[in-house]
Design an enzyme around this catalytic site. Structure first.
Site, PDB file in Angstrom:
ATOM      1  N   HIS A 125       0.814  -1.216   0.000  1.00 50.53           N
ATOM      2  CA  HIS A 125       0.000   0.000   0.000  1.00 50.53           C
ATOM      3  C   HIS A 125       0.851   1.271   0.000  1.00 50.53           C
ATOM      4  CE1 HIS A 125       0.323  -0.456   4.528  1.00 50.53           C
ATOM      5  NE2 HIS A 125       0.543   0.830   4.414  1.00 50.53           N
ATOM      6  N   ASP A 161      -0.608  -7.594   0.675  1.00 48.01           N
ATOM      7  CA  ASP A 161      -0.118  -6.244   0.963  1.00 48.01           C
ATOM      8  C   ASP A 161       1.400  -6.238   1.143  1.00 48.01           C
ATOM      9  OD1 ASP A 161      -0.242  -3.496   1.347  1.00 48.01           O
ATOM     10  OD2 ASP A 161      -0.530  -3.671   3.516  1.00 48.01           O
ATOM     11  N   GLY A 233       3.639   5.324   9.415  1.00 51.72           N
ATOM     12  CA  GLY A 233       5.034   5.388   9.015  1.00 51.72           C
ATOM     13  C   GLY A 233       5.808   4.142   9.397  1.00 51.72           C
ATOM     14  N   ASN A 234       5.256   3.360  10.353  1.00 48.61           N
ATOM     15  CA  ASN A 234       5.864   2.071  10.692  1.00 48.61           C
ATOM     16  C   ASN A 234       5.522   1.005   9.658  1.00 48.61           C
ATOM     17  OD1 ASN A 234       5.749   3.009  13.945  1.00 48.61           O
ATOM     18  ND2 ASN A 234       7.449   1.669  13.353  1.00 48.61           N
ATOM     19  N   SER A 235       4.545   1.266   8.801  1.00 47.47           N
ATOM     20  CA  SER A 235       4.129   0.272   7.814  1.00 47.47           C
ATOM     21  C   SER A 235       5.305  -0.208   6.981  1.00 47.47           C
ATOM     22  CB  SER A 235       3.079   0.871   6.871  1.00 47.47           C
ATOM     23  OG  SER A 235       1.846   0.989   7.509  1.00 47.47           O
ATOM     24  N   GLY A 291     -13.182 -20.907  -4.704  1.00 55.03           N
ATOM     25  CA  GLY A 291     -14.297 -20.389  -5.493  1.00 55.03           C
ATOM     26  C   GLY A 291     -15.597 -20.393  -4.726  1.00 55.03           C
TER      27      GLY A 291
END
Length: 509
Positions: A125, A161, A233-235, A291
């Site tokens: 992200h 992610d 900001g730690n992401s 599915g």
């Protein structure tokens, strides 16, 4: 200040309680116990040596992107434009041929180097772009000694992610993956990152929970929770164990304020490493696919399907031609085991299937109409997120339209019911292919209202039996009551959104 005071009081009260409860006999035992202030195994007096060793491999991720700006209308500019043919017409919103205005936007996050030649792991992200699609224009990696590198995006995976970058360097400091499957609640962890763009910041805490789900769906809704401070900001930054190995990637926080309140979430290394390994090889990450749209069997649904709560997931819908449909799964089946492993909130069907080899034959134990059975599914490759969105369709949630008739002559479960007509279907924003019985009114004191049913909802089936008339709904409820059941299982559709199962208590007559 408040926090420090609270900790001091807790320690003081704990010591007092111990001394009051033990007496003389307890005092002898206490002499043999380690002091409350003495260091214990696993609780270091300082993280300084570990932090000094690890910080050089943790980097700042900075991105830049040009985004369109819609200018506000200036009435004076509009006035003079009318009388000046040399000026572009159409206003300042660029709708009349003027050059679109843009501004430079960016994001700050964290990452970590996993090889001496410069492979960097971070969150997808951060580089996906502010629009949620595509990628940013440029990515810069900044090391702790303030060296800047232009990074190349090697690959990214929206589902997990995760993203992989590459910077050109040699003999760079790097860190190694750890084994998150051996992590335990209460273990010490260290988080290093760049919260709010402040540069290398180290926080410490313990693992508060494992397999924490925050969305309830998906193969990657299985985080390590920590009370180590995690902020914006730690992401993309690493979570380390006390051996200095990466056991998680800090990715999210739960907070009413947007700042750390002690609930940080990290993608476990066991889930992240296979994705990163695939991206390094230039391959798309491989994960299994069933599915099927699934729904946990919670305390409301459990009495309706006859199994304990949190011990299975009910099939809400199936993708036509998908692996589940091909194996013989049906809407309303409850999957209780996948390849012999019990389905629980920690081990969801999505997680177990996603981690099954593509092409493998996996037995699913199901409950259908109260009887146990087994179907064998051939696990397929999970489609891309874009393909999944096309398969699942779309549509906005509707809470019913005012054009629905206010009353109906037949009632059940505190609901006024009517056959679905084209007019009622349009009023409730239902698709033309919908079939069922529509709710035209609801008793606010009924359990159905407590379960969230609304006027305009469509009852598709009762106890997995399709219904098209109110009489069929009433008959199904009566049959369940005579059979001694305490609730009925309704399949309910609202607007154009996928149908969901709802368990409704059978009110005594």
């Amino acid at each position: 200040m408040r926090y420090a005071y609270g900790v001091a009081m807790a320690l003081l009260l704990g010591g007092t309680a111990f001394s009051l409860a033990t007496g003389e006999a307890g005092a002898q035992i206490a002499q043999n116990e380690p002091s409350a202030l003495a260091p214990r195994p696993g609780a270091p007096m300082s993280f300084a040596d570990l932090a000094a060793r690890l910080q050089p491999a943790v980097v700042n991720i900075s991105t830049k992107q040009r985004v369109a700006v819609k200018a506000q209308s200036d009435p004076f500019e509009e006035f003079f434009r009318r009388f000046d043919p040399t000026q572009p017409q159409g206003g300042t919103d660029n709708g009349g041929g003027a050059q679109p205005r843009t501004r430079e936007a960016g994001s700050l996050g964290s990452g970590f180097i996993i090889s001496p030649d410069g492979y960097v792991v971070t969150n997808n992200h951060l580089i996906q772009g502010l629009s949620g699609t595509g990628t940013v224009d440029s990515v810069t990696v900044i090391t702790t000694d303030r060296r800047e590198y232009v990074a190349r995006i090697v690959g990214r995976d929206e589902t997990s992610d995760l993203a992989l970058l590459k910077i050109e360097g040699r003999n760079l400091p790097f860190v190694k993956w750890g084994d998150s499957t051996k992590a335990r609640v209460g273990d010490w962890v260290l988080a290093i990152g760049n919260p709010y763009g402040l540069g290398g910041t180290v926080t410490a805490g313990i693992i508060s929970a494992l397999h924490r789900g925050i969305t309830g769906v998906g193969a990657y809704d299985r985080y390590i929770q920590t009370d180590a401070a995690i902020n914006m900001g730690n992401s993309g930054g690493p979570m380390f164990d006390l051996n200095g190995n990466v056991i998680g990637i800090n990715s999210a926080l739960i907070s009413p304020t947007g700042a750390s309140v002690g609930i940080g979430l990290a993608i476990p290394a066991e889930a992240a490493k296979p994705v990163i390994d695939a991206l390094i090889r230039g391959q798309r990450p491989s994960r299994g696919y069933l599915g099927a749209s699934l729904q946990p069997v919670d305390e409301d649904l459990a009495p309706s399907v006859g199994i304990p709560k949190d011990s299975g997931e009910i099939v809400r819908s199936l993708v036509p031609g998908g692996p589940g449909a091909g194996a013989g799964l049906q809407q309303g089946d409850v999957i209780v085991k996948v390849n012999g492993q019990q389905v629980t909130p920690d081990q969801t069907v999505s997680y177990l299937i996603a981690n099954s080899p593509v092409g493998s034959r996996v037995p699913l134990e199901i409950v259908r109409a109260g009887r146990h059975a087994t179907v064998t599914v051939i696990v397929a490759q999970r489609p891309t997120e874009e393909a999944l969105a096309r398969l699942s369709g779309g549509g906005s949630t509707s809470d019913g339209a005012t054009a629905i008739a206010p009353n109906a002559p037949q009632r059940a479960l505190g609901l006024s019911l009517a056959p679905l007509t084209p007019e009622l279907g349009r009023a409730a924003s239902l698709p033309p292919t919908a079939h069922g019985v529509i709710i035209t009114a609801i008793d606010p004191n009924a359990n159905a209202a407590e379960q969230g049913l609304q006027r305009g909802d469509l009852i598709v089936s009762v106890n997995n039996q399709p219904v098209n008339t109110p009489a069929q709904v009433i008959a199904a409820v009566d049959a369940a009551r005579k059979a001694g059941r305490s609730s009925v299982l309704l399949l309910v559709q609202r607007g154009a959104t996928p149908a969901v199962f709802v368990g409704v208590n059978i009110a005594p007559k």
